[in-house]
Design a protein around this motif. Structure first.
Motif, short mmCIF file in Angstrom:
data_model
loop_
_atom_site.label_atom_id
_atom_site.label_comp_id
_atom_site.label_asym_id
_atom_site.label_seq_id
_atom_site.Cartn_x
_atom_site.Cartn_y
_atom_site.Cartn_z
N LEU A 1 10.47 -3.53 -2.19
CA LEU A 1 10.83 -2.56 -3.22
C LEU A 1 11.02 -3.23 -4.58
CD1 LEU A 1 13.35 -0.43 -1.15
CD2 LEU A 1 11.03 0.23 -1.83
N ARG A 2 11.63 -4.41 -4.57
CA ARG A 2 11.80 -5.15 -5.82
C ARG A 2 10.45 -5.48 -6.42
NH1 ARG A 2 13.34 -10.38 -4.11
NH2 ARG A 2 11.08 -10.64 -4.07
N ASP A 3 9.52 -5.96 -5.60
CA ASP A 3 8.20 -6.33 -6.10
C ASP A 3 7.42 -5.11 -6.60
OD1 ASP A 3 8.81 -8.92 -5.38
OD2 ASP A 3 7.63 -8.90 -3.54
N ALA A 4 7.71 -3.93 -6.03
CA ALA A 4 7.02 -2.71 -6.42
C ALA A 4 7.69 -2.01 -7.60
CB ALA A 4 6.95 -1.75 -5.23
N GLY A 5 8.79 -2.58 -8.10
CA GLY A 5 9.52 -1.93 -9.18
C GLY A 5 10.34 -0.75 -8.72
N PHE B 1 9.41 -4.55 9.77
CA PHE B 1 10.03 -5.42 8.76
C PHE B 1 11.54 -5.38 8.91
CE2 PHE B 1 6.00 -3.99 6.96
CZ PHE B 1 5.43 -5.20 6.57
N THR B 2 12.19 -6.44 8.46
CA THR B 2 13.65 -6.44 8.39
C THR B 2 14.09 -5.67 7.14
OG1 THR B 2 13.80 -8.46 7.07
CG2 THR B 2 13.69 -8.72 9.48
N ALA B 3 15.36 -5.31 7.11
CA ALA B 3 15.88 -4.60 5.95
C ALA B 3 15.72 -5.44 4.68
CB ALA B 3 17.34 -4.23 6.17
N GLN B 4 15.96 -6.74 4.78
CA GLN B 4 15.83 -7.59 3.59
C GLN B 4 14.38 -7.68 3.14
OE1 GLN B 4 18.33 -8.84 1.63
NE2 GLN B 4 16.56 -9.11 0.30
N GLU B 5 13.44 -7.73 4.08
CA GLU B 5 12.03 -7.75 3.70
C GLU B 5 11.65 -6.47 2.96
OE1 GLU B 5 10.27 -10.65 7.26
OE2 GLU B 5 10.31 -8.46 7.52
N VAL B 6 12.18 -5.34 3.41
CA VAL B 6 11.88 -4.08 2.72
C VAL B 6 12.51 -4.08 1.32
CG1 VAL B 6 12.18 -1.58 2.79
CG2 VAL B 6 11.60 -2.82 4.88
N ARG B 7 13.71 -4.60 1.19
CA ARG B 7 14.32 -4.70 -0.15
C ARG B 7 13.45 -5.56 -1.07
NH1 ARG B 7 19.08 -5.43 3.20
NH2 ARG B 7 20.27 -3.47 3.20
N ASP B 8 12.91 -6.64 -0.53
CA ASP B 8 12.04 -7.50 -1.33
C ASP B 8 10.77 -6.75 -1.73
OD1 ASP B 8 13.89 -9.55 -1.04
OD2 ASP B 8 12.80 -10.54 0.58
N VAL C 1 0.84 -1.20 0.00
CA VAL C 1 0.00 0.00 0.00
C VAL C 1 0.87 1.25 0.00
CG1 VAL C 1 -1.58 1.38 1.42
CG2 VAL C 1 -2.04 -1.05 1.02
N LEU C 2 1.89 1.28 0.85
CA LEU C 2 2.75 2.46 0.92
C LEU C 2 3.46 2.70 -0.41
CD1 LEU C 2 4.17 4.78 2.32
CD2 LEU C 2 5.83 3.14 3.23
N TRP C 3 4.03 1.66 -0.98
CA TRP C 3 4.82 1.85 -2.20
C TRP C 3 3.93 2.23 -3.38
CZ3 TRP C 3 8.84 2.73 0.18
CH2 TRP C 3 9.30 1.92 1.23
N ARG C 4 2.71 1.70 -3.44
CA ARG C 4 1.80 2.08 -4.53
C ARG C 4 1.35 3.53 -4.39
NH1 ARG C 4 -0.40 -3.36 -3.98
NH2 ARG C 4 -2.09 -2.55 -2.67
#
Length: 221
Positions: free
Chosen positions: A196-200, A187-194, A131-134
């Motif tokens: 961001l990847r999924d959100a483009g 979230f962990t840093a890696q979860e946030v990276r994931d 939701v945040l990234w969109r």
């Protein structure tokens, strides 16, 4: 440690008052200062959106640090916004900082094409972090600067207890309880990276700022 989500809104009057009265000056100013380090090219003049502004302490600090910014703060909790509007008025910033109620993602934002998107401590409240990234992508102008900060989840129960004791021991019980719940929901840093990847948005960098904070910083294409 498994993530345990917490309520998306903090709209109880007592809870909001406890946050507004607490002294978060050191960590909040640290987060503002880190924005200059991670994004040294932030514009001196800009239309800015602050997602999840809460009682607006961080919002006001950014407005003072960047006198050319005009900031729209957005939050879904009216109790937080009432305290935030009082803080903005006390700071004499009503001409540059306006707070709006909007529950994401269903409510409309006050504008689009923002040159800077800020957010502090919203991500861990969202049951669906996309939701945040969109919303961020929909609100941003091309090439917008992004600076999102939040808590990060400890690796285990021992680390969680250490952080709660270290950083919230002197605080009222409601704040200690909420801090622990927020660490579990973060979230962990890696979860946030994931995410961001999924959100483009893989071009945005994730940095672990402290033992309990992370930041997402960069520019959109």
């Amino acid at each position: 440690m498994r993530r345990v989500p917490e309520p998306e809104l903090m709209d109880a009057a007592g809870q909001a008052a406890a946050y507004a009265e607490a002294d978060f000056s050191a960590p909040h100013q640290f987060l503002v200062d880190q924005a200059r380090r991670l994004l040294p090219d932030l514009p001196a003049t800009a239309r800015v959106l602050d997602l999840g502004c809460g009682p607006a302490d961080v919002t006001v600090r950014f407005a003072r640090a960047f006198p050319g910014w005009h900031i729209d703060g957005v939050d879904g909790a009216e109790a937080m916004l009432a305290l935030g509007r009082a803080r903005v008025a006390d700071a004499g910033l009503e001409q540059r900082v306006v707070l709006h109620r909007a529950v994401l993602p269903q409510d409309s934002l006050p504008g689009t094409d923002y040159a800077v998107i800020l957010s502090n401590s919203l991500l861990h409240h969202l049951h669906n972090p996309q939701v945040l990234w969109r919303v961020l992508c929909a609100a941003a102008a091309p090439g917008a600067f992004v600076y999102v900060t939040d808590l990060r989840r400890p690796a285990d129960e021992i680390s969680l207890r250490q952080r709660v004791e270290t950083h919230s021991a002197p605080e009222p019980a409601v704040l200690r309880r909420d801090f622990e719940a927020s660490l579990r929901a973060a979230f962990t840093a890696q979860e946030v990276r994931d995410q961001l990847r999924d959100a483009g948005l893989a071009g945005l960098a994730v940095t672990e700022l402290t033992d309990r904070h992370l930041a997402v910083a960069g520019r959109l294409p």
